[in-house]
Design a protein around this motif. Sequence first.
Motif, PDB file in Angstrom:
ATOM      1  N   SER A   1       0.854  -1.182   0.000  1.00  0.00           N
ATOM      2  CA  SER A   1       0.000   0.000   0.000  1.00  0.00           C
ATOM      3  C   SER A   1       0.890   1.232   0.000  1.00  0.00           C
ATOM      4  O   SER A   1       1.958   1.228   0.620  1.00  0.00           O
ATOM      5  CB  SER A   1      -0.897  -0.007   1.252  1.00  0.00           C
TER       6      SER A   1
ATOM      7  N   LYS B   1      -4.471  11.513  -0.015  1.00  0.00           N
ATOM      8  CA  LYS B   1      -5.557  10.657  -0.501  1.00  0.00           C
ATOM      9  C   LYS B   1      -5.137   9.933  -1.780  1.00  0.00           C
ATOM     10  O   LYS B   1      -4.907  10.555  -2.813  1.00  0.00           O
ATOM     11  CB  LYS B   1      -6.824  11.473  -0.773  1.00  0.00           C
TER      12      LYS B   1
ATOM     13  N   PRO C   1      -6.167   7.762  -4.890  1.00  0.00           N
ATOM     14  CA  PRO C   1      -7.425   7.513  -5.591  1.00  0.00           C
ATOM     15  C   PRO C   1      -7.775   6.030  -5.635  1.00  0.00           C
ATOM     16  O   PRO C   1      -6.889   5.171  -5.611  1.00  0.00           O
ATOM     17  CB  PRO C   1      -7.177   8.057  -7.007  1.00  0.00           C
ATOM     18  N   ASP C   2      -9.072   5.748  -5.703  1.00  0.00           N
ATOM     19  CA  ASP C   2      -9.525   4.370  -5.866  1.00  0.00           C
ATOM     20  C   ASP C   2      -9.296   3.883  -7.290  1.00  0.00           C
ATOM     21  O   ASP C   2      -9.221   2.673  -7.536  1.00  0.00           O
ATOM     22  CB  ASP C   2     -11.027   4.254  -5.541  1.00  0.00           C
ATOM     23  N   TRP C   3      -9.196   4.824  -8.233  1.00  0.00           N
ATOM     24  CA  TRP C   3      -9.043   4.455  -9.630  1.00  0.00           C
ATOM     25  C   TRP C   3      -7.838   3.523  -9.828  1.00  0.00           C
ATOM     26  O   TRP C   3      -6.732   3.812  -9.397  1.00  0.00           O
ATOM     27  CB  TRP C   3      -8.854   5.709 -10.490  1.00  0.00           C
TER      28      TRP C   3
ATOM     29  N   ALA D   1      -7.168   0.688  -8.454  1.00  0.00           N
ATOM     30  CA  ALA D   1      -6.712  -0.113  -7.316  1.00  0.00           C
ATOM     31  C   ALA D   1      -6.984  -1.608  -7.513  1.00  0.00           C
ATOM     32  O   ALA D   1      -6.256  -2.444  -6.985  1.00  0.00           O
ATOM     33  CB  ALA D   1      -7.385   0.374  -6.035  1.00  0.00           C
ATOM     34  N   ALA D   2      -8.033  -1.933  -8.268  1.00  0.00           N
ATOM     35  CA  ALA D   2      -8.394  -3.342  -8.469  1.00  0.00           C
ATOM     36  C   ALA D   2      -7.750  -3.946  -9.716  1.00  0.00           C
ATOM     37  O   ALA D   2      -8.085  -5.067 -10.107  1.00  0.00           O
ATOM     38  CB  ALA D   2      -9.916  -3.471  -8.557  1.00  0.00           C
TER      39      ALA D   2
ATOM     40  N   SER E   1     -16.376  -0.419 -11.512  1.00  0.00           N
ATOM     41  CA  SER E   1     -16.363   0.091 -10.138  1.00  0.00           C
ATOM     42  C   SER E   1     -16.454   1.608 -10.162  1.00  0.00           C
ATOM     43  O   SER E   1     -16.016   2.248 -11.125  1.00  0.00           O
ATOM     44  CB  SER E   1     -15.082  -0.332  -9.420  1.00  0.00           C
TER      45      SER E   1
ATOM     46  N   GLY F   1     -14.698   7.281  -8.162  1.00  0.00           N
ATOM     47  CA  GLY F   1     -14.431   8.040  -6.949  1.00  0.00           C
ATOM     48  C   GLY F   1     -13.665   9.319  -7.254  1.00  0.00           C
ATOM     49  O   GLY F   1     -13.473   9.701  -8.412  1.00  0.00           O
TER      50      GLY F   1
END
Length: 281
Positions: free
Chosen positions: A25, A40, A42-44, A46-47, A269, A272
């Motif tokens: 992380s 912060k 981003p969630d973009w 992450a998967a 997803s 965000g």
Amino acid sequence: MQALVALCVLVGGYLSSARGEVVGSFQDIPECLDFFYQGKVPDWGAATPGAARLCQRFKNSYHFATLYDTHHRIAVYSAYRFQTSDGGGREKRWFVEPQLVDLNWGTEMRDGYWLGQDNPGIYLGERQALNEDYTHSGFDRGHLNPNGHHAVPRRNATFTLTNVVPQNPKLNQNAWRVYESQLTDLFNAKCAHAFVLVGAIPSADNWIIKNNVKRVNIPEYIWNAYCCLDNNGRPIHSGGATALNTEQNRVDQRTLTDLTGFLQQYTNSPVGELFLNNCEA
């Protein structure tokens, strides 16, 4: 004895968290969070399957952060803070990430040629692009985090192959270069600080192929997002851009809201926020 055990656990935890450039992380290395507005991430992206989080380390310092797609062998994005350039020259070497070969290797980016010479018989390119992938490919090694947005030595650190993607030469050398220059003028004139994300959207099945092997995905789009702050750290301006990675040679500038909507087309997803509170005060 209990105090000694506690101390060993504390030291062991510290060493683990400071382990190196490839991290579980970005939060594992506090210095790495400095490249994201208010820390912060981003969630973009992450998967992304096989994603590696790189705290880009050069000359014993961290210089920017990259979310790297080890399957397509291109970055999902690089995150950085703008610096006024000091006019240093271009780096002549191309670096690779040793820990994408072996997690026990060194934490600093290394010249790909010399890393190979030092480790004969070990293939470096299973999880990352190599310099030879780009040779005679017809594509530029297109920086995501541009060297022109930094002073030395951070400028040199951008010459890692984990920070570049196959970019159409006409786009890279013309419209995208002009856009990066416009951002330089904007950041120098109006921003006390600027946080930037630059990413790539992989194509469905367009690759640099070497010896009949799909080596590096040729992105469909390149994109950019930025958050500009005043001297008090308050957001005062934001924006972004997208560019189809073809000879169309066109950059479409967008608001962050527009950009989020654009990115949403490429994921199931929620995208965000790219920046905390969408870079609003």
